[in-house]
Write an enzyme that holds these catalytic residues in place. Structure first.
Site, mmCIF file in Angstrom:
data_model
loop_
_atom_site.group_PDB
_atom_site.id
_atom_site.type_symbol
_atom_site.label_atom_id
_atom_site.label_comp_id
_atom_site.label_asym_id
_atom_site.label_seq_id
_atom_site.Cartn_x
_atom_site.Cartn_y
_atom_site.Cartn_z
ATOM 1 N N TRP A 132 0.838 -1.208 0.000
ATOM 2 C CA TRP A 132 0.000 0.000 0.000
ATOM 3 C C TRP A 132 0.868 1.251 0.000
ATOM 4 O O TRP A 132 0.677 2.160 -0.805
ATOM 5 C CB TRP A 132 -0.916 0.010 1.232
ATOM 6 C CG TRP A 132 -1.864 1.187 1.244
ATOM 7 C CD1 TRP A 132 -3.141 1.200 0.785
ATOM 8 C CD2 TRP A 132 -1.590 2.515 1.718
ATOM 9 N NE1 TRP A 132 -3.692 2.462 0.948
ATOM 10 C CE2 TRP A 132 -2.754 3.293 1.514
ATOM 11 C CE3 TRP A 132 -0.476 3.137 2.293
ATOM 12 C CZ2 TRP A 132 -2.842 4.631 1.864
ATOM 13 C CZ3 TRP A 132 -0.555 4.481 2.632
ATOM 14 C CH2 TRP A 132 -1.728 5.223 2.429
ATOM 15 N N TYR A 166 1.263 3.937 -3.052
ATOM 16 C CA TYR A 166 0.803 5.302 -2.785
ATOM 17 C C TYR A 166 1.913 6.317 -3.069
ATOM 18 O O TYR A 166 1.679 7.366 -3.683
ATOM 19 C CB TYR A 166 0.342 5.406 -1.330
ATOM 20 C CG TYR A 166 -0.166 6.774 -0.940
ATOM 21 C CD1 TYR A 166 -1.439 7.191 -1.321
ATOM 22 C CD2 TYR A 166 0.610 7.646 -0.173
ATOM 23 C CE1 TYR A 166 -1.916 8.448 -0.956
ATOM 24 C CE2 TYR A 166 0.147 8.896 0.199
ATOM 25 C CZ TYR A 166 -1.118 9.284 -0.194
ATOM 26 O OH TYR A 166 -1.588 10.531 0.159
ATOM 27 N N ASP A 177 -6.794 -0.725 0.391
ATOM 28 C CA ASP A 177 -7.104 0.537 1.063
ATOM 29 C C ASP A 177 -8.530 0.520 1.615
ATOM 30 O O ASP A 177 -9.471 0.050 0.949
ATOM 31 C CB ASP A 177 -6.940 1.694 0.071
ATOM 32 C CG ASP A 177 -7.244 3.033 0.690
ATOM 33 O OD1 ASP A 177 -6.364 3.554 1.394
ATOM 34 O OD2 ASP A 177 -8.368 3.540 0.480
#
Length: 486
Positions: free
Chosen positions: A429, A433, A449
């Site tokens: 994640w 990101y 998410d």
């Protein structure tokens, strides 16, 4: 030179903003070149020649139109260029046009020889990198002459010309007009000498309020702020010869002009091209919203309004700052992450004077983090940062300083994602990101998410990944649309 004359002329007649920046029109009867959105009297088709870039039009002997101002045209997006290498080279030339970077240095950063770069660049844009760089400098200077009251010498130095004489000679040769004569012709409001305000164009529509809402939710007290429909932040850039430059920027929206209005402090003039490049990245001004929506409109079959035309991918102004904030935000709320980041700023940020309420510090650099004595948890722990995340931030800083991680227009974002994930504490994640916002990676998808799961409930992570295959190469934009839908 582009050959599809009838189609390009039809687009020129339509004044459709979706074509702005995609091509330029040289008009033989006047000797000028225009953007497709120019509102001047329409020339006859036999007097028009079409070019892919402003640089190509200038090399053909045309001068920029004073009405539509080609320097305000939005640039091309990452998938527009057949060669990703050429796209990145063009962006680097725009960003570094003021610091005298050589073609050899540029090709080295891109991992190729200068000979190869010249060959592929010329094949793609019909001009050499040096010619493209010259146009970048001239158009930046034209923008400064038109929109600011900076002395001509300052304009020349800011745009990357080695001397005033060289600037004057090249400007007159290329535009048949002296810099001072252009300034007299330009109609503009009188500004205070300390103001440096420029316009940066984009392709409409632009969902400005959604962008501001995203940035406001992630603002760090002391560093950036959203107020009165404007975004403001502090700036720290290390210029050539390791010179540290500090200042501030303010960004507003002028929808009737399809442009953002950027005001920078006078102290940032030595690094103005870098500042403008970071603003374009932060606000995703190279985006072609029509192309993105064409692929993502199928999201609305899942739920009406899930994808909105004109949604931009929020980038970042300071990649390390954004990456640290992403680490701080792991498994806690966005608001809690902002609180932790503000504590880091209060303790280890560099205070600066901006004259703007709420802008007081610049974020600590990777070198600042590595310079802290003793275990990093002893410094960040009292601020509320758990030991594991403090260690991750320290290792991230080390990787950046050692050049192991490339945030700046990296050639292979997927490879950089893998490198990020070798740092203990950075999982899929966080790496995706960071790539999405810092590396301009348009195809990241955060299926784990919480917000994405909520927006796509009741689909499973596996089902979401399968569904998102149809959204390539714009899955980062799909992620932003899903967040906005909440």
């Amino acid at each position: 030179m582009l050959e599809n004359i009838s189609g390009l002329y039809a687009a020129f007649m339509a004044k459709d903003a979706r074509f702005d920046g995609r091509f330029f029109i040289g008009i033989s009867s006047t000797g000028i070149y225009c953007r497709p959105v120019c509102r001047a009297k329409q020339p006859k088709v036999e007097n028009c020649t079409f070019y892919l870039t402003a640089a190509e039009a200038e090399q053909a002997g045309y001068r920029p139109c004073l009405l539509c101002r080609p320097e305000l045209a939005p640039g091309t997006s990452k998938t527009d260029a057949t060669a990703n290498l050429v796209y990145r080279a063009a962006r680097m030339l725009e960003e570094n046009c003021g610091d005298g970077q050589s073609l050899d240095e540029l090709s080295g950063r891109l991992g190729c020889t200068d000979r190869h770069l010249r060959r592929v660049f010329t094949a793609e844009y019909n001009v050499s990198p040096v010619q493209y760089l010259q146009t970048c400098r001239l158009l930046l200077a034209k923008n400064l002459l038109t929109d600011t009251d900076l002395p001509v010498l300052d304009v020349a130095m800011t745009a990357g010309f080695g001397s005033l004489r060289r600037f004057n000679d090249l400007f007159k040769k290329q535009y048949n007009l002296s810099p001072t004569a252009l300034r007299k012709q330009a109609s503009k409001e009188k500004k205070q000498p300390s103001d440096v305000t420029l316009a940066l164009g984009y392709r409409p529509p632009y969902r400005w309020e959604e962008m501001l809402s995203f940035l406001a939710g992630r603002a760090i007290a002391g560093v950036d702020i959203v107020k009165n429909s404007e975004y403001m932040r502090t700036v720290h850039i290390v210029a050539t010869e390791n010179k540290h430059v500090y200042g501030w920027v303010r960004v507003g929206h002028r929808p009737q002009k399809n442009a953002l209005i950027v005001t920078v402090s006078e102290t940032l003039l030595p690094v103005l091209p870098q500042v403008l490049a970071r603003i374009r990245h932060l606000f995703d001004l190279y985006c072609d919203p029509g192309a993105v929506y064409q692929t993502l409109s199928s999201m609305n079959d899942i739920r009406p309004g899930l994808c909105a035309l004109g949604t931009r991918l929020p980038g970042c102004f300071n990649a390390f700052e954004m990456a640290v904030r992403a680490v701080l935000g792991q498994q806690i709320t966005v608001k809690a992450a902002s609180t932790l980041a503000a504590r880091v700023i209060d303790t280890y940020g560099t205070p600066i004077q901006t004259g703007i309420e709420g802008l007081t510090h610049v974020f600590p650099s990777p070198k600042d983090i590595l310079a802290l004595d003793g275990p990093i948890e002893n410094h960040l722990g009292p601020l509320g940062v758990i030991a594991a995340r403090a260690s991750t931030i320290h290792e991230l800083a080390r990787a950046v300083v050692q050049g192991k991680i490339d945030f700046d227009l990296c050639a292979q974002p997927e490879e950089e994602i893998k490198k990020l994930m070798t740092i203990r504490g950075i999982g899929s994640w966080t790496a995706q990101y960071i790539a999405m916002r810092a590396m301009e990676w348009p195809d990241a998808f955060l299926e784990t998410d919480v917000g994405v799961k909520k927006a796509l409930d009741p689909y499973t992570s596996k089902e979401m990944l399968e569904m998102a295959e149809a959204w390539r190469p714009w899955r980062s934009y799909a992620t932003i649309n899903l967040w906005n839908s909440l």
